[in-house]
Design a protein around this motif. Sequence first.
Motif, PDB file in Angstrom:
ATOM      1  N   ASP A  37     -11.556  20.019 -27.734  1.00  0.00           N
ATOM      2  CA  ASP A  37     -10.564  21.357 -28.934  1.00  0.00           C
ATOM      3  C   ASP A  37      -9.413  21.070 -28.644  1.00  0.00           C
ATOM      4  N   LYS A  38      -9.124  20.946 -27.304  1.00  0.00           N
ATOM      5  CA  LYS A  38      -7.155  20.643 -27.338  1.00  0.00           C
ATOM      6  C   LYS A  38      -6.347  19.533 -28.161  1.00  0.00           C
ATOM      7  N   LEU A  39      -7.802  18.089 -27.847  1.00  0.00           N
ATOM      8  CA  LEU A  39      -6.961  17.443 -28.840  1.00  0.00           C
ATOM      9  C   LEU A  39      -6.961  17.667 -31.081  1.00  0.00           C
ATOM     10  N   GLN A  40      -8.014  18.936 -30.769  1.00  0.00           N
ATOM     11  CA  GLN A  40      -8.348  19.144 -32.446  1.00  0.00           C
ATOM     12  C   GLN A  40      -6.614  19.668 -32.201  1.00  0.00           C
ATOM     13  N   LYS A  41      -6.384  20.739 -31.679  1.00  0.00           N
ATOM     14  CA  LYS A  41      -5.605  21.508 -32.203  1.00  0.00           C
ATOM     15  C   LYS A  41      -4.526  20.249 -31.916  1.00  0.00           C
ATOM     16  N   ILE A  42      -4.045  19.637 -30.794  1.00  0.00           N
ATOM     17  CA  ILE A  42      -2.978  18.856 -31.546  1.00  0.00           C
ATOM     18  C   ILE A  42      -2.975  17.785 -32.672  1.00  0.00           C
ATOM     19  N   LEU A  55      -0.990  16.712 -20.679  1.00  0.00           N
ATOM     20  CA  LEU A  55      -1.823  17.805 -20.241  1.00  0.00           C
ATOM     21  C   LEU A  55      -3.455  17.971 -20.498  1.00  0.00           C
ATOM     22  N   ALA A  56      -3.767  17.299 -21.206  1.00  0.00           N
ATOM     23  CA  ALA A  56      -5.228  17.893 -22.051  1.00  0.00           C
ATOM     24  C   ALA A  56      -5.838  16.669 -20.551  1.00  0.00           C
ATOM     25  N   ILE A  57      -6.065  15.532 -21.143  1.00  0.00           N
ATOM     26  CA  ILE A  57      -6.751  14.857 -20.946  1.00  0.00           C
ATOM     27  C   ILE A  57      -5.789  14.113 -19.011  1.00  0.00           C
ATOM     28  N   ALA A  58      -5.479  15.068 -18.224  1.00  0.00           N
ATOM     29  CA  ALA A  58      -4.492  14.828 -17.186  1.00  0.00           C
ATOM     30  C   ALA A  58      -5.944  14.500 -15.968  1.00  0.00           C
TER      31      ALA A  58
END
Length: 380
Positions: A55-60, A91-94
Motif C-alpha cells: 500500500d505504501k509503495l503504491q501510493k509512492i 521508511l516503508a521498507i525500514a
Amino acid sequence: MAEESDLERTEPATPKRLEKAREEGQVARSQELTTFALLMTAAAGILFLGSDLMDKLQKIMQVGMQLERELAFQPDLMLNRLYELAYEGLLAIAPLLFLLIIVALFAPMLLSGWLISSKALMPKFDRINPIKGIGRMFSMRSLIELVKAIAKTLVIGSVAALIIWSNKEEVMALLTVSIDLGISRTGEFLTMSFLLTVGAMALIAAIDVPFQIWQHAKQLRMTKEEIRKENKDSEGDPFVKGRIRGLQREAARRRMMSEIPNADVIVTNPTHYAVALRYKSESMRAPTVVAKGVHLLAARIREVAEEHRVPILEAPPLARALYYHAELESEIPEKLYTAVAEVLAYVFQLRRYNEYGGDAPKPPVDVPVPDGLDQAKHAV
C-alpha cells in the motif's frame, strides 16, 4: 612406524587448541544456515508486512507518476520531489530492513556464538599467493563447495519447478481477471512460492551444519607429539617440576625441623618412626603433629629433640598410628585422643617433677591404640 603415527593428526583438539583457534577467528560457520535464516526472515516479513508495504509503495508510485507542468521546467523541484519519494520509500521498507539486519548479526551465533577477533582482520599475505590459490581451487574443500552449489541449484530449482507446475492453471487464470485482483493473487502466489522455495533450503542447512562442525573439528585435529608438547608447555618441564618439588620438600622439612624445639613430646618406634606433638590448651582444640619422619629423618628428629631437651617416649604402636593417620601440621585423629592424653599427662608430670622435684613419674607402658590404627605391617 611409531614416529609416523605420532605425526598423524588423529587426536581431537585440546581445549587450549580450541581456545586459540577461537581467538584467531577460526570457528565452525555455516553460510547455508545464515542464508536460510535471512531468506526465511525475509519471506516471513513479506508475508506479515507485505500488505502494508505494498500500500505504501503504491501510493509512492502514484505520487511519483504524477508530473506537474511546473516541475518540468524546474529541475530543482524535481530533485526535491525525488528525495522525498526516496525517503518515504526507505521508511516503508525500514521495518523489513531492520529485521534482516538483526538476523544477519545474530544468525552466525546459532552455531559458534558471538565472536569478535582482531586477529581474523589482520592481513595474511599467503592468501594472495597464486600457487596456493591454485591449490585451493583444486582442493577437496573446493570440490565439496562445488557439490554443495550443484545440490542447492537442483533442490531449489526442483522445488520451484514443482510449485509452478502444480499451480499452472491458477497462473493461466490470472489472464482472465481484473488488474487489481490479478496483482493481489500474483503477490500471494509469489509470497507462498518464495516461502516454499526457502523452506527447501532447510534441508541444505540441516546437512551443512553438522558437516561444518565435523570439518572444523577435523581441521583442528592434533598429532600426539603436539599434545605432548602442549602438555609440556602447560605443565612445565618434568625435570624443572621435579626440581621445584624437591625444593618445596626441602623447605617443608626445614620448617618442620624448626618446630621440634617447640614440641611437647616425641613419640618413637623407637628407631624407625618419630612423631613430634605439641598441645596448647588455651589455643588448640586437640594436640597437633608438628613433625614426623621415618628412618634417617626419624633419627634426625630425635637428635634435635635431645639437643633441646624435648621429652622422648617410646610407644611403638602409637608412633606408627600417628605417622600413618595424622597429617603434618594437623590435629590428631579423635580415635587417638585417649592414647595421646595418657602420653601428655606423663609429659606434664615430668615437667612438674623437673621444676619442683618429688617422685619421678613413670613413663606409660603399652599405650592403648584402637584396632586398625597400628599399621605394624608397614613397619620395617
